[in-house]
Design a protein around this motif. Sequence first.
Motif, PDB file in Angstrom:
ATOM      1  N   SER A 182      43.567  75.856  86.425  1.00  0.00           N
ATOM      2  CA  SER A 182      44.013  75.756  85.027  1.00  0.00           C
ATOM      3  C   SER A 182      45.506  75.475  84.948  1.00  0.00           C
ATOM      4  CB  SER A 182      43.686  77.058  84.279  1.00  0.00           C
ATOM      5  OG  SER A 182      42.298  77.249  84.178  1.00  0.00           O
ATOM      6  N   ARG A 183      46.284  76.116  85.803  1.00  0.00           N
ATOM      7  CA  ARG A 183      47.736  75.938  85.765  1.00  0.00           C
ATOM      8  C   ARG A 183      48.118  74.504  86.121  1.00  0.00           C
ATOM      9  NH1 ARG A 183      49.213  79.089  89.776  1.00  0.00           N
ATOM     10  NH2 ARG A 183      48.830  80.951  88.529  1.00  0.00           N
ATOM     11  N   PHE A 186      40.013  71.828  81.187  1.00  0.00           N
ATOM     12  CA  PHE A 186      40.106  72.845  82.235  1.00  0.00           C
ATOM     13  C   PHE A 186      38.721  73.270  82.712  1.00  0.00           C
ATOM     14  CE2 PHE A 186      44.370  74.589  80.386  1.00  0.00           C
ATOM     15  CZ  PHE A 186      44.951  73.347  80.594  1.00  0.00           C
ATOM     16  N   ASN A 187      37.813  73.463  81.782  1.00  0.00           N
ATOM     17  CA  ASN A 187      36.472  73.919  82.153  1.00  0.00           C
ATOM     18  C   ASN A 187      35.747  72.900  83.017  1.00  0.00           C
ATOM     19  OD1 ASN A 187      36.721  76.364  80.794  1.00  0.00           O
ATOM     20  ND2 ASN A 187      35.816  75.580  78.903  1.00  0.00           N
ATOM     21  N   ALA A 190      46.178  71.909  85.985  1.00  0.00           N
ATOM     22  CA  ALA A 190      45.638  71.020  84.949  1.00  0.00           C
ATOM     23  C   ALA A 190      46.539  71.020  83.719  1.00  0.00           C
ATOM     24  CB  ALA A 190      44.230  71.456  84.572  1.00  0.00           C
ATOM     25  N   ARG A 191      47.079  72.172  83.385  1.00  0.00           N
ATOM     26  CA  ARG A 191      47.969  72.259  82.220  1.00  0.00           C
ATOM     27  C   ARG A 191      49.202  71.384  82.427  1.00  0.00           C
ATOM     28  NH1 ARG A 191      48.286  77.257  82.175  1.00  0.00           N
ATOM     29  NH2 ARG A 191      50.302  77.679  83.135  1.00  0.00           N
ATOM     30  N   ASP A 194      36.545  78.128  89.796  1.00  0.00           N
ATOM     31  CA  ASP A 194      37.117  78.863  88.663  1.00  0.00           C
ATOM     32  C   ASP A 194      38.308  79.685  89.137  1.00  0.00           C
ATOM     33  OD1 ASP A 194      37.657  80.075  86.309  1.00  0.00           O
ATOM     34  OD2 ASP A 194      35.756  81.150  86.125  1.00  0.00           O
ATOM     35  N   GLU A 212      42.650  80.402  88.686  1.00  0.00           N
ATOM     36  CA  GLU A 212      43.782  80.287  87.769  1.00  0.00           C
ATOM     37  C   GLU A 212      44.666  79.105  88.146  1.00  0.00           C
ATOM     38  OE1 GLU A 212      46.608  80.554  84.920  1.00  0.00           O
ATOM     39  OE2 GLU A 212      44.620  81.496  84.956  1.00  0.00           O
ATOM     40  N   THR A 259      41.801  64.778  86.783  1.00  0.00           N
ATOM     41  CA  THR A 259      42.100  65.324  85.457  1.00  0.00           C
ATOM     42  C   THR A 259      41.969  64.231  84.408  1.00  0.00           C
ATOM     43  OG1 THR A 259      43.631  66.948  86.420  1.00  0.00           O
ATOM     44  CG2 THR A 259      43.818  66.545  84.053  1.00  0.00           C
ATOM     45  N   LYS A 293      42.485  71.264  75.541  1.00  0.00           N
ATOM     46  CA  LYS A 293      42.835  71.501  76.940  1.00  0.00           C
ATOM     47  C   LYS A 293      41.795  72.396  77.608  1.00  0.00           C
ATOM     48  CE  LYS A 293      46.021  75.371  76.038  1.00  0.00           C
ATOM     49  NZ  LYS A 293      47.431  75.816  76.161  1.00  0.00           N
ATOM     50  N   ALA A 294      41.186  73.317  76.840  1.00  0.00           N
ATOM     51  CA  ALA A 294      40.165  74.192  77.409  1.00  0.00           C
ATOM     52  C   ALA A 294      38.967  73.393  77.905  1.00  0.00           C
ATOM     53  CB  ALA A 294      39.727  75.221  76.366  1.00  0.00           C
ATOM     54  N   LYS A 304      37.209  73.045  86.515  1.00  0.00           N
ATOM     55  CA  LYS A 304      36.776  74.232  87.252  1.00  0.00           C
ATOM     56  C   LYS A 304      35.405  74.026  87.863  1.00  0.00           C
ATOM     57  CE  LYS A 304      39.508  77.698  84.769  1.00  0.00           C
ATOM     58  NZ  LYS A 304      39.472  78.860  83.831  1.00  0.00           N
TER      59      LYS A 304
END
Length: 251
Positions: free
Chosen positions: A148-149, A134-135, A151-152, A143, A145, A114, A130-131, A138
């Motif tokens: 993304s979680r 995340f992309n 990574a957040r 890809d 969820e 990350t 953040k997008a 992925k």
Amino acid sequence: MNNRYNKLGIKQTIQKHWMDYTLNMLLAGLSEKEIRSELDTYLSTQKQSGGIGERGQKTYGMAISILSSWISPEKELIPFRDKALNLAKVIPDSEWLPLHWAVISASYPFWFNTAKQTGRLFNLQEKITKAQVFNRLKECYGDRETVSRNARYTVRSFVAWGILQDTETKGVYTKANPFMIDNPQQAILLFEAYLHTLPEAKAELGSIIHNPGFFPFQMQSMTGEYIAQNSDFLEVSRYSLDNEILKLKNN
């Protein structure tokens, strides 16, 4: 392949002072059982935001898993953890951030990956979203969820550690001033941590020293020979006139 390289595992925001608390207990000589008991009480009052408040065991138990990077790493990482622990004994706690970064990165390569995607974006622009992070992740992990979680939570941990800074726009970040590393042993520990994130446990020296995953830090330049001479875990080999490979011994 060792599941460590593929697992995500960053299931909540981690505060740096939780890491400090854990490391202080290790330095005080508490056993793993004693530390886990102390953390069970301590984290029940610690919110992910850094504030104080009651929390359920299910949520703070996820934090203990990550703090276990210090307490009970995988068997292959114990010598590395012990090296970080010995270094913590001789430097002030204000300089522990690179140590925490190293032990989490080795135990949870997703953390470092990350950071690597974050650093790559900062090489292109002054602000990132953040997008965007995340992309990019992925593309590496699929890809899902859960990517993304996790990574957040990792990105929010970077903010909590003072590595990233929030902007007025939600989900948009700037890079904080780098953490200055003057002690070469701290830098070498970070290089070793990076190699622990790779199944092949080796990489070209330039790609290590200039890796975007080290964007939070500013380190002095050093040669592969110097690094190998000052590490019990690394060896260097030359494959062309100007290129060297660093790898973990016994891999």
